[in-house]
Design a protein around this motif. Structure first.
Motif, PDB file in Angstrom:
ATOM      1  N   ALA A   6       4.049  11.291  10.045  1.00  0.00           N
ATOM      2  CA  ALA A   6       4.299  11.058  11.374  1.00  0.00           C
ATOM      3  C   ALA A   6       4.889   9.557  11.610  1.00  0.00           C
ATOM      4  N   LEU A   7       5.825   9.376  12.552  1.00  0.00           N
ATOM      5  CA  LEU A   7       6.417   8.334  12.840  1.00  0.00           C
ATOM      6  C   LEU A   7       5.145   7.318  13.105  1.00  0.00           C
ATOM      7  N   HIS A   8       4.520   7.797  14.165  1.00  0.00           N
ATOM      8  CA  HIS A   8       3.486   6.856  14.735  1.00  0.00           C
ATOM      9  C   HIS A   8       2.203   7.115  13.697  1.00  0.00           C
ATOM     10  N   TRP A   9       1.653   6.172  12.965  1.00  0.00           N
ATOM     11  CA  TRP A   9       0.902   6.377  11.973  1.00  0.00           C
ATOM     12  C   TRP A   9      -0.466   5.691  12.354  1.00  0.00           C
ATOM     13  N   ASN A  10      -1.486   6.519  12.467  1.00  0.00           N
ATOM     14  CA  ASN A  10      -2.908   5.980  12.912  1.00  0.00           C
ATOM     15  C   ASN A  10      -3.881   6.038  11.879  1.00  0.00           C
ATOM     16  N   GLY A  11      -3.486   6.184  10.520  1.00  0.00           N
ATOM     17  CA  GLY A  11      -4.222   5.889   9.344  1.00  0.00           C
ATOM     18  C   GLY A  11      -4.098   4.495   9.114  1.00  0.00           C
ATOM     19  N   PRO A  12      -4.798   4.343   7.515  1.00  0.00           N
ATOM     20  CA  PRO A  12      -4.913   2.699   7.409  1.00  0.00           C
ATOM     21  C   PRO A  12      -3.646   2.265   7.184  1.00  0.00           C
ATOM     22  N   PRO A  13      -3.544   0.796   7.862  1.00  0.00           N
ATOM     23  CA  PRO A  13      -2.173   0.123   7.672  1.00  0.00           C
ATOM     24  C   PRO A  13      -1.914  -0.230   5.976  1.00  0.00           C
ATOM     25  N   PHE A  14      -0.720  -0.670   5.626  1.00  0.00           N
ATOM     26  CA  PHE A  14      -0.585  -1.251   4.222  1.00  0.00           C
ATOM     27  C   PHE A  14      -1.062  -2.477   4.563  1.00  0.00           C
ATOM     28  N   PHE A  17      -1.786  -6.157  -1.526  1.00  0.00           N
ATOM     29  CA  PHE A  17      -2.613  -6.568  -2.667  1.00  0.00           C
ATOM     30  C   PHE A  17      -4.027  -5.945  -2.405  1.00  0.00           C
ATOM     31  N   SER A  18      -4.208  -5.076  -1.413  1.00  0.00           N
ATOM     32  CA  SER A  18      -5.230  -4.079  -1.346  1.00  0.00           C
ATOM     33  C   SER A  18      -5.570  -3.226  -2.437  1.00  0.00           C
ATOM     34  N   GLY A  19      -6.626  -2.663  -2.347  1.00  0.00           N
ATOM     35  CA  GLY A  19      -7.318  -1.607  -3.333  1.00  0.00           C
ATOM     36  C   GLY A  19      -5.978  -0.427  -3.707  1.00  0.00           C
ATOM     37  N   PRO A  20      -5.695   0.178  -2.637  1.00  0.00           N
ATOM     38  CA  PRO A  20      -4.588   1.061  -2.946  1.00  0.00           C
ATOM     39  C   PRO A  20      -3.174   0.435  -3.290  1.00  0.00           C
ATOM     40  N   HIS A  21      -2.936  -0.666  -3.035  1.00  0.00           N
ATOM     41  CA  HIS A  21      -1.389  -1.396  -3.563  1.00  0.00           C
ATOM     42  C   HIS A  21      -1.927  -1.643  -5.007  1.00  0.00           C
ATOM     43  N   LEU A  22      -2.930  -2.251  -5.452  1.00  0.00           N
ATOM     44  CA  LEU A  22      -3.457  -2.376  -6.802  1.00  0.00           C
ATOM     45  C   LEU A  22      -3.390  -1.166  -7.796  1.00  0.00           C
ATOM     46  N   ILE A  23      -3.794  -0.120  -6.982  1.00  0.00           N
ATOM     47  CA  ILE A  23      -3.725   1.151  -7.777  1.00  0.00           C
ATOM     48  C   ILE A  23      -2.621   1.562  -8.035  1.00  0.00           C
ATOM     49  N   ASP A 124       8.594  -3.237   1.831  1.00  0.00           N
ATOM     50  CA  ASP A 124       8.989  -3.202   3.034  1.00  0.00           C
ATOM     51  C   ASP A 124       8.783  -1.774   3.687  1.00  0.00           C
ATOM     52  N   ILE A 125       7.568  -1.553   3.968  1.00  0.00           N
ATOM     53  CA  ILE A 125       7.171  -0.163   4.521  1.00  0.00           C
ATOM     54  C   ILE A 125       6.194  -0.411   5.720  1.00  0.00           C
ATOM     55  N   GLY A 126       6.284  -1.563   6.400  1.00  0.00           N
ATOM     56  CA  GLY A 126       5.564  -1.808   7.614  1.00  0.00           C
ATOM     57  C   GLY A 126       4.059  -1.394   7.463  1.00  0.00           C
ATOM     58  N   VAL A 127       3.645  -0.637   8.682  1.00  0.00           N
ATOM     59  CA  VAL A 127       2.144  -0.294   8.685  1.00  0.00           C
ATOM     60  C   VAL A 127       2.167   0.948   7.994  1.00  0.00           C
ATOM     61  N   TYR A 128       2.687   1.609   7.353  1.00  0.00           N
ATOM     62  CA  TYR A 128       2.639   2.792   6.560  1.00  0.00           C
ATOM     63  C   TYR A 128       1.678   2.594   5.293  1.00  0.00           C
ATOM     64  N   GLY A 129       0.397   2.614   5.337  1.00  0.00           N
ATOM     65  CA  GLY A 129      -0.497   2.571   4.193  1.00  0.00           C
ATOM     66  C   GLY A 129      -0.657   4.200   3.548  1.00  0.00           C
ATOM     67  N   PHE A 130      -1.209   3.879   2.339  1.00  0.00           N
ATOM     68  CA  PHE A 130      -1.409   5.557   1.669  1.00  0.00           C
ATOM     69  C   PHE A 130      -2.472   5.841   2.647  1.00  0.00           C
ATOM     70  N   PRO A 131      -2.379   7.439   2.738  1.00  0.00           N
ATOM     71  CA  PRO A 131      -1.526   8.320   2.032  1.00  0.00           C
ATOM     72  C   PRO A 131      -0.440   8.767   2.837  1.00  0.00           C
ATOM     73  N   ALA A 135       4.517   5.524   2.086  1.00  0.00           N
ATOM     74  CA  ALA A 135       3.985   4.576   1.011  1.00  0.00           C
ATOM     75  C   ALA A 135       4.064   5.050  -0.388  1.00  0.00           C
ATOM     76  N   PHE A 136       4.040   6.585  -0.551  1.00  0.00           N
ATOM     77  CA  PHE A 136       4.195   6.913  -1.637  1.00  0.00           C
ATOM     78  C   PHE A 136       5.789   7.012  -2.006  1.00  0.00           C
ATOM     79  N   GLN A 137       6.629   7.424  -1.129  1.00  0.00           N
ATOM     80  CA  GLN A 137       8.001   7.349  -1.383  1.00  0.00           C
ATOM     81  C   GLN A 137       8.550   6.041  -1.996  1.00  0.00           C
TER      82      GLN A 137
END
Length: 246
Positions: A6-14, A17-23, A124-131, A135-137
């Motif tokens: 989705a363009l408008h992401w309602n999931g967790p923001p990026f 150095f959060s847990g997902p970033h470190l993983i 440089d991915i704005g608010v798009y956190g995992f998953p 973020a994956f791209q």
């Protein structure tokens, strides 16, 4: 599933150095350590499949990135030409992996790794956190650039030389000059020569425009020298051993 693209992401923001970033950083680091360690032992045929497979992943990932922007009406000539450093080296890495080009390797090792590591640390991915797809791209693309250059070292025995350092410094400056003209013609911001990115990055610490461009040059040269240091030390050790053996 559609929410992941989705363009408008309602999931967790990026979050930097959060847990997902470190993983994600750990996964990239493990892959790089593997190719420089156990991965060196793969057969020539397995190495060829590895190169082709990595090239395929990078190409499909980059095409999907462009598709996402196109579907959401965001694709533009001012932003999506392959003139951002990491986009450029994604495609150059694909060519390098398929053709085993040493000349591309020289630039990919210094400029590709230098730019990709910075992008991995401050994406440089704005608010798009995992998953989310973005973020994956981003991590597949930038991690793949680093892995591609290390693959050529591990499987093909490539290594840069002092002449490589000179060629890359000159080539990087010629590239900046050419992209600067493109930015002027298109009112674009490739290589962030016109302004800083909107998301947090190293450039935020380097002062206002155009001062940060001068610092980019200094940091770029320093990065090239740091990346060459392992090979310089290896050469120095080899010369020392040859001197002792005489």
């Amino acid at each position: 599933m559609n929410d992941l693209f989705a363009l408008h992401w309602n999931g967790p923001p990026f979050v930097l150095f959060s847990g997902p970033h470190l993983i994600a950083l750990t996964c990239v680091a493990v892959a790089c350590v593997w190719i420089l360690g156990p991965g060196r032992q793969m057969s020539a045929e397995a190495g060829r499949y590895w190169r082709y497979g990595l090239a395929f992943i990078l190409a499909v990932n980059e095409l999907a990135y462009n598709w996402w922007f196109w579907v959401h009406g965001l694709w533009s000539i001012q932003y999506m030409l392959p003139l951002h450093l990491c986009t450029m080296f994604t495609w150059l890495s694909v060519i390098m992996l398929l053709t085993r080009s040493y000349r591309i390797f020289e630039f990919s090792y210094f400029m590709g790794i230098g730019g990709a590591v910075q992008a991995l640390l401050t994406p440089d991915i704005g608010v798009y956190g995992f998953p989310h797809f973005r973020a994956f791209q981003s991590f597949i693309s930038h991690g793949g650039i680093v892995l591609a250059a290390l693959t050529m070292i591990a499987l093909e025995g490539y290594r840069p030389t002092w002449r490589s350092v000179g060629r890359v410094i000159i080539g990087a400056n010629l590239l900046m000059a050419a992209v600067g003209v493109v930015n002027w013609l298109l009112d674009s911001n490739y290589l962030f020569l016109a302004r800083k990115p909107y998301t947090p990055s190293l450039l935020d610490l380097l002062g206002p425009w155009p001062m940060y461009i001068i610092w980019m040059e200094v940091i770029g040269i320093a990065t090239i020298l740091i990346l060459y240091l392992p090979f310089a030390l290896a050469d120095l050790r080899q010369r020392s051993l040859m001197t002792v053996s005489k």
